[in-house]
Design an enzyme around this catalytic site. Structure first.
Site, PDB file in Angstrom:
ATOM      1  N   LEU A  21     -11.398  -4.870   1.382  1.00 52.23           N
ATOM      2  CA  LEU A  21     -11.656  -5.883   2.410  1.00 52.23           C
ATOM      3  C   LEU A  21     -10.883  -5.611   3.698  1.00 52.23           C
ATOM      4  O   LEU A  21     -11.066  -6.307   4.691  1.00 52.23           O
ATOM      5  CB  LEU A  21     -11.281  -7.272   1.865  1.00 52.23           C
ATOM      6  CG  LEU A  21     -12.069  -7.702   0.622  1.00 52.23           C
ATOM      7  CD1 LEU A  21     -11.656  -9.100   0.185  1.00 52.23           C
ATOM      8  CD2 LEU A  21     -13.577  -7.658   0.875  1.00 52.23           C
ATOM      9  N   LYS A  76       0.497   7.095  -0.827  1.00 51.16           N
ATOM     10  CA  LYS A  76       1.538   6.493   0.024  1.00 51.16           C
ATOM     11  C   LYS A  76       2.827   7.317   0.064  1.00 51.16           C
ATOM     12  O   LYS A  76       3.551   7.280   1.057  1.00 51.16           O
ATOM     13  CB  LYS A  76       1.847   5.059  -0.439  1.00 51.16           C
ATOM     14  CG  LYS A  76       0.766   4.066  -0.052  1.00 51.16           C
ATOM     15  CD  LYS A  76       1.098   2.648  -0.469  1.00 51.16           C
ATOM     16  CE  LYS A  76      -0.088   1.736  -0.165  1.00 51.16           C
ATOM     17  NZ  LYS A  76       0.117   0.354  -0.586  1.00 51.16           N
ATOM     18  N   GLY A 136       8.141  -6.803 -11.764  1.00 48.79           N
ATOM     19  CA  GLY A 136       7.287  -5.684 -11.348  1.00 48.79           C
ATOM     20  C   GLY A 136       7.922  -4.921 -10.203  1.00 48.79           C
ATOM     21  O   GLY A 136       8.215  -5.498  -9.142  1.00 48.79           O
ATOM     22  N   GLY A 253      -1.237 -14.073  -3.130  1.00 47.02           N
ATOM     23  CA  GLY A 253      -1.295 -12.654  -2.774  1.00 47.02           C
ATOM     24  C   GLY A 253      -2.168 -12.343  -1.571  1.00 47.02           C
ATOM     25  O   GLY A 253      -2.051 -11.261  -0.994  1.00 47.02           O
TER      26      GLY A 253
END
Ligand SMILES: NC(=O)C1=CN([C@@H]2O[C@H](COP(=O)(O)OP(=O)(O)OC[C@H]3O[C@@H](n4cnc5c(N)ncnc54)[C@H](O)[C@@H]3O)[C@@H](O)[C@H]2O)C=CC1
Ligand SMILES: O=C1C[C@@](O)(C(=O)O)C[C@@H](O)[C@@H]1O
Length: 291
Positions: A21, A76, A136, A253
């Site tokens: 998106l 990345k 995480g 998020g």
């Protein structure tokens, strides 16, 4: 017709990103600013290229007149070797998600970090930050942890099912933010840390449509706390829903997804995007995608 000084050509290099998106978010915002702006996904899976080709693709993009690229999984870190310049924050994180092409040179930034930080500052401006637990510590988690520390979190407790990863992240972040405390948390101490924390952040995939559940025992949450998630498929994860029900303030998020896009747009164009408008459009796109 437009010349290179009057138009923008931008791409996203990564695997499995054809339905991302981020391209429509950039293009819609650019249209509001009256810009000629095209943003194309360069999906490594679709073109059968490995992540190690990211440098070659960047150079081809430069030669074809691209102004910038967003970079995502699995590139990345791989992209770092191909840059002429990297911001200190992105260099410290060892991760770049935005490359500006200026005078033929590649300049790396990390708007995952700044995007999460911007969402936190805008949505939870008064949130207490003495102690935060983050679950995480992978790719997204590294940027989020740096964002939390950059926003003034005093004691950050990192938990991961891979304890080595959490310990390595804690050590690296401790060096980046020497005046704050960053420590890896063990399984036994986690419930006590969560119950005592000002904020709890999920940076695991737990809660995604194809990975339902919550990464913590949500009965530990109380109304004085704030809770953030990085997952936006769905935006209202089980964690966000449970936190709201417990009276907590929440940051879903979608804010990080919009924040990274808004910060990249600002870097690429030099124009300040309307973040609320981008968020509204992002939610519209999400609903349309989900039918
Ligand atoms: N909002 C946004 O803009 C973005 C959101 N994301 C979201 O972030 C999530 C994580 O993505 P990455 O960091 O790239 O993945 P990753 O695989 O690099 O890291 C996930 C980490 O979570 C840990 N983990 C998994 N289950 C756990 C559990 N139950 N408890 C504790 N630790 C656990 C793993 O060991 C790993 O270290 C994705 O699922 C995606 O939804 C990712 C990128 C951007
Ligand atoms: O990791 C992400 C997500 C993303 O790849 C996307 O598809 O929206 C866009 C990247 O800029 C960002 O760093």
């Amino acid at each position: 017709m437009s010349t290179t000084s009057e138009s923008y050509l931008v791409g996203l290099i990564g695997a499995g990103i054809t339905a991302s998106l981020t391209p429509p978010m950039h293009e819609a915002e650019a249209a509001h600013h009256g810009l000629h702006y095209l943003y194309r996904p360069v999906d490594l899976e679709a073109i059968g290229r490995p992540g190690t080709d990211v440098g070659e693709l960047l150079r081809a993009g430069r030669d074809l007149g691209f102004n910038a690229f967003n970079i995502t999984h699995p590139c990345k870190q791989l992209v770092l070797d191909h840059l002429h310049e990297t911001t200190p924050a992105a260099a410290a994180l060892k991760a770049v998600n935005t490359v500006l092409i200026r005078d033929g040179r590649f300049i790396g930034h990390n708007t995952d970090q700044t995007g999460f930080a911007a969402g936190l500052a805008a949505e939870l401006p008064e949130a207490p930050k003495e102690s935060v637990v983050q679950i995480g510590t992978g790719g997204a988690g590294s940027a989020v942890a740096a964002a939390l520390l950059s926003q003034g979190v005093q004691a950050l407790h990192l938990f991961d099912v891979d304890p080595t990863r959490a310990a390595e992240r804690a050590q690296a972040l401790g060096q980046m933010f020497p005046h704050q405390s960053v420590a890896a948390a063990g399984t036994e101490e986690l419930p006590g840390l969560i119950a005592a924390a000002d904020g709890v952040v999920n940076a695991t995939p737990v809660g995604m449509h194809h990975h339902p559940g919550t990464p913590i025992d949500t009965s530990l949450l109380s109304a004085r706390q704030w809770v953030a998630d990085v997952i936006y498929l769905p935006v209202d994860t089980e964690l966000i829903t449970a936190a709201r029900a417990a009276g907590c303030r929440v940051l879903d998020g979608g804010h990080m997804a919009v924040g990274q896009a808004a910060d990249a747009f600002a870097l690429i164009t030099g124009m300040e995007p309307d973040r609320a408008r981008m968020r509204a459009y992002f939610l519209e796109l999400l609903h349309a995608q989900q039918g």
